[in-house]
Design a protein around this motif. Structure first.
Motif, PDB file in Angstrom:
ATOM      1  N   ASP A 129      11.839  93.145   1.339  1.00 37.29           N
ATOM      2  CA  ASP A 129      12.504  94.422   1.607  1.00 37.29           C
ATOM      3  C   ASP A 129      14.006  94.264   1.382  1.00 37.29           C
ATOM      4  OD1 ASP A 129      12.628  92.693   3.779  1.00 37.29           O
ATOM      5  OD2 ASP A 129      12.609  94.285   5.281  1.00 37.29           O
ATOM      6  N   SER A 130      14.592  95.259   0.735  1.00 37.45           N
ATOM      7  CA  SER A 130      16.026  95.229   0.447  1.00 37.45           C
ATOM      8  C   SER A 130      16.551  96.660   0.378  1.00 37.45           C
ATOM      9  CB  SER A 130      16.280  94.516  -0.881  1.00 37.45           C
ATOM     10  OG  SER A 130      17.653  94.534  -1.208  1.00 37.45           O
ATOM     11  N   PRO A 131      17.530  97.007   1.251  1.00 39.28           N
ATOM     12  CA  PRO A 131      18.060  96.178   2.340  1.00 39.28           C
ATOM     13  C   PRO A 131      16.980  95.916   3.384  1.00 39.28           C
ATOM     14  CG  PRO A 131      18.935  98.405   2.496  1.00 39.28           C
ATOM     15  CD  PRO A 131      18.173  98.340   1.213  1.00 39.28           C
ATOM     16  N   TRP A 149       8.921  95.107  -4.144  1.00 43.90           N
ATOM     17  CA  TRP A 149      10.215  95.456  -3.550  1.00 43.90           C
ATOM     18  C   TRP A 149      10.007  96.640  -2.612  1.00 43.90           C
ATOM     19  CZ3 TRP A 149      14.947  97.479  -6.893  1.00 43.90           C
ATOM     20  CH2 TRP A 149      15.995  97.834  -6.043  1.00 43.90           C
ATOM     21  N   ASP A 150      10.119  96.371  -1.312  1.00 39.60           N
ATOM     22  CA  ASP A 150      10.080  97.441  -0.312  1.00 39.60           C
ATOM     23  C   ASP A 150      11.494  98.008  -0.211  1.00 39.60           C
ATOM     24  OD1 ASP A 150      10.078  99.054   1.922  1.00 39.60           O
ATOM     25  OD2 ASP A 150       9.051  97.630   3.231  1.00 39.60           O
ATOM     26  N   GLY A 151      11.687  99.170  -0.819  1.00 38.02           N
ATOM     27  CA  GLY A 151      13.022  99.792  -0.864  1.00 38.02           C
ATOM     28  C   GLY A 151      13.141 100.980   0.076  1.00 38.02           C
ATOM     29  N   ALA A 152      12.500 100.895   1.251  1.00 40.84           N
ATOM     30  CA  ALA A 152      12.530 102.017   2.199  1.00 40.84           C
ATOM     31  C   ALA A 152      13.953 102.439   2.540  1.00 40.84           C
ATOM     32  CB  ALA A 152      11.765 101.651   3.473  1.00 40.84           C
ATOM     33  N   TYR A 153      14.869 101.469   2.634  1.00 41.71           N
ATOM     34  CA  TYR A 153      16.258 101.775   3.016  1.00 41.71           C
ATOM     35  C   TYR A 153      17.218 101.666   1.831  1.00 41.71           C
ATOM     36  CZ  TYR A 153      14.419 101.477   7.736  1.00 41.71           C
ATOM     37  OH  TYR A 153      13.669 101.686   8.876  1.00 41.71           O
ATOM     38  N   HIS A 154      16.673 101.666   0.634  1.00 39.72           N
ATOM     39  CA  HIS A 154      17.511 101.521  -0.563  1.00 39.72           C
ATOM     40  C   HIS A 154      18.024 102.902  -0.995  1.00 39.72           C
ATOM     41  CE1 HIS A 154      18.905  99.338  -4.150  1.00 39.72           C
ATOM     42  NE2 HIS A 154      18.612 100.455  -4.818  1.00 39.72           N
ATOM     43  N   SER A 155      19.066 103.354  -0.332  1.00 39.10           N
ATOM     44  CA  SER A 155      19.672 104.639  -0.677  1.00 39.10           C
ATOM     45  C   SER A 155      21.121 104.647  -0.192  1.00 39.10           C
ATOM     46  CB  SER A 155      18.888 105.799  -0.045  1.00 39.10           C
ATOM     47  OG  SER A 155      19.304 106.031   1.290  1.00 39.10           O
ATOM     48  N   PRO A 156      21.941 105.586  -0.697  1.00 38.07           N
ATOM     49  CA  PRO A 156      23.336 105.661  -0.261  1.00 38.07           C
ATOM     50  C   PRO A 156      23.500 105.835   1.245  1.00 38.07           C
ATOM     51  CG  PRO A 156      23.022 106.962  -2.252  1.00 38.07           C
ATOM     52  CD  PRO A 156      21.655 106.538  -1.794  1.00 38.07           C
ATOM     53  N   THR A 157      22.531 106.486   1.907  1.00 38.02           N
ATOM     54  CA  THR A 157      22.597 106.667   3.360  1.00 38.02           C
ATOM     55  C   THR A 157      22.796 105.341   4.076  1.00 38.02           C
ATOM     56  OG1 THR A 157      21.209 108.645   3.308  1.00 38.02           O
ATOM     57  CG2 THR A 157      21.296 107.438   5.401  1.00 38.02           C
ATOM     58  N   TYR A 158      22.142 104.304   3.576  1.00 38.77           N
ATOM     59  CA  TYR A 158      22.136 103.001   4.251  1.00 38.77           C
ATOM     60  C   TYR A 158      23.046 101.990   3.549  1.00 38.77           C
ATOM     61  CZ  TYR A 158      18.226 105.513   6.175  1.00 38.77           C
ATOM     62  OH  TYR A 158      17.449 106.503   6.747  1.00 38.77           O
ATOM     63  N   GLY A 159      24.068 102.515   2.850  1.00 32.25           N
ATOM     64  CA  GLY A 159      25.125 101.660   2.317  1.00 32.25           C
ATOM     65  C   GLY A 159      24.891 101.095   0.936  1.00 32.25           C
ATOM     66  N   ILE A 160      23.911 101.597   0.201  1.00 30.24           N
ATOM     67  CA  ILE A 160      23.598 101.067  -1.122  1.00 30.24           C
ATOM     68  C   ILE A 160      24.205 101.956  -2.205  1.00 30.24           C
ATOM     69  CG2 ILE A 160      21.750 100.468  -2.734  1.00 30.24           C
ATOM     70  CD1 ILE A 160      21.925  98.631  -0.281  1.00 30.24           C
ATOM     71  N   LEU A 161      24.920 101.348  -3.145  1.00 26.08           N
ATOM     72  CA  LEU A 161      25.482 102.097  -4.258  1.00 26.08           C
ATOM     73  C   LEU A 161      24.373 102.538  -5.202  1.00 26.08           C
ATOM     74  CD1 LEU A 161      28.592  99.868  -5.132  1.00 26.08           C
ATOM     75  CD2 LEU A 161      28.596 102.074  -3.931  1.00 26.08           C
ATOM     76  N   ARG A 162      24.503 103.742  -5.757  1.00 31.00           N
ATOM     77  CA  ARG A 162      23.525 104.214  -6.725  1.00 31.00           C
ATOM     78  C   ARG A 162      23.436 103.247  -7.904  1.00 31.00           C
ATOM     79  NH1 ARG A 162      25.881 108.924  -4.871  1.00 31.00           N
ATOM     80  NH2 ARG A 162      24.469 110.646  -4.334  1.00 31.00           N
ATOM     81  N   GLY A 163      22.225 103.065  -8.406  1.00 29.39           N
ATOM     82  CA  GLY A 163      22.032 102.217  -9.580  1.00 29.39           C
ATOM     83  C   GLY A 163      21.992 100.738  -9.297  1.00 29.39           C
ATOM     84  N   THR A 164      21.879 100.351  -8.021  1.00 27.02           N
ATOM     85  CA  THR A 164      21.847  98.931  -7.660  1.00 27.02           C
ATOM     86  C   THR A 164      20.434  98.376  -7.833  1.00 27.02           C
ATOM     87  OG1 THR A 164      23.628  99.225  -6.042  1.00 27.02           O
ATOM     88  CG2 THR A 164      22.273  97.241  -5.835  1.00 27.02           C
TER      89      THR A 164
END
Length: 334
Positions: A129-131, A149-164
């Protein structure tokens, strides 16, 4: 009487408030009559198109095959089913992990190994999982032949830049519309892959475990993702909400010590002692025991996806009880 403040499970109350204040008129009156029947097993075609675009926006990867699932947990279960073969024995995760991983892996009739950095066979599966939940770790230093890849929290809401592209060798990406929007009741997730054989197996698993994903939920999700301007505003405001909550709980540093909180993800994961755990109980603040995440009973996971108001109340209760406790001890001693 004070009610219990629940900071244990990942209910994104604060994030949900943000999106519902931005989006209006998400009623079902505009849904066509056919939408109240059984949906296609891969998901509503319009939502699939939107998720393909969204996944590329979030990860930088153009996936050819998207399938809608009943939440991210369901997506991960379908992915394990698609990747395992007769020689698959284990699923490896991070040392600290999402509390349901062990049961999910057990239901798949596989063993859970909690240090993914160890050597892995070509038949076994890595679930990263990332993050990460609970530590907010991003990416993985190793590559694996069978990687989810568990990307449940992979979004700008949780501090991830788009396109990462955090997990470069993933064969399947699993996303969560519940976590992405904060509307946990949608119960929607999705898988993304470039391998047609895996997508067919994923759809087979979904077809055999549910009778299709809720059309009303997909209707709401389609409305949200179609409104690009409001989605952009939501990502900005929900990111601020999470960052503010992380700042608010720093007021507990004098009690918990200056323990780090990752700028990524949704949780604080802190070391405690018996006194601090009693303090949380007296304040009627519910947290997740570290043991549920692969840690031990001296650790706790605190959900920072609640509203700013609720987070401030938690901090206030804990600090006020801590001020009263020494006075009581002194009075009892006299």
């Amino acid at each position: 009487m004070k009610k219990i403040l629940d900071f244990s499970w990942g209910d994104t109350r604060g994030v949900r408030e943000v999106i519902l204040n931005i989006y209006r008129g998400l009623g079902l009156t505009s849904m066509p009559l056919d939408s109240f029947g059984y949906p296609p097993h891969e998901g509503d075609p319009d939502l699939v198109i939107l998720l393909k675009s969204l996944t590329k926006e979030l990860t930088g990867i153009g996936y050819n095959h998207i399938t809608v699932s009943e939440g991210c947990t369901h997506a991960v279960m379908a992915s394990i089913y698609a990747l395992k073969n007769n020689n698959t024995k284990t699923v490896k995760t991070r040392s600290l992990y999402y509390p349901r991983y062990s049961d999910m892996i057990s239901i798949s009739n596989l063993a859970h190994e909690k240090k993914h950095e160890n050597t892995i066979s070509e038949d076994d599966i890595a679930l990263i999982d990332s993050p990460s939940n609970p530590l907010g770790l991003v990416g993985s230093s190793k590559s694996y032949p069978k990687l989810i890849w568990d990307g449940a929290y992979h979004s700008p809401t949780y501090g991830i830049l788009r396109g990462t592209n955090a997990i470069k060798d993933a064969r399947i990406f699993c996303g969560s519309l519940s976590k992405l929007t904060g509307i946990n009741g949608l119960r929607l997730g999705w898988t993304a892959t470039n391998e047609v054989g895996l997508d067919i197996s994923i759809q087979k698993y979904i077809r055999n475990t549910i009778c299709g994903v809720s059309y009303p939920s997909m209707h709401v999700a389609t409305k949200i993702l179609s409104d690009r301007q409001n989605l952009k505003e939501f990502f900005l405001r929900s990111k601020i909400l999470i960052e503010d909550n992380k700042d608010i709980v720093k007021k507990l540093d004098n009690l918990f010590g200056k323990q780090p909180i990752s700028p990524k993800g949704m949780f604080a994961f802190w070391q405690t002692d018996e006194k601090l755990r009693k303090l949380l109980d007296k304040a009627m603040v519910k947290v997740t025991p570290g043991a549920d995440c692969g840690g031990d009973e001296s650790q706790v996971r605190i959900n920072l996806g609640n509203s700013n108001k609720m987070t401030k109340e938690m901090v206030s209760r804990i600090t006020n009880i801590d001020k009263i406790a020494p006075k009581k001890r002194k009075s009892n001693a006299g």
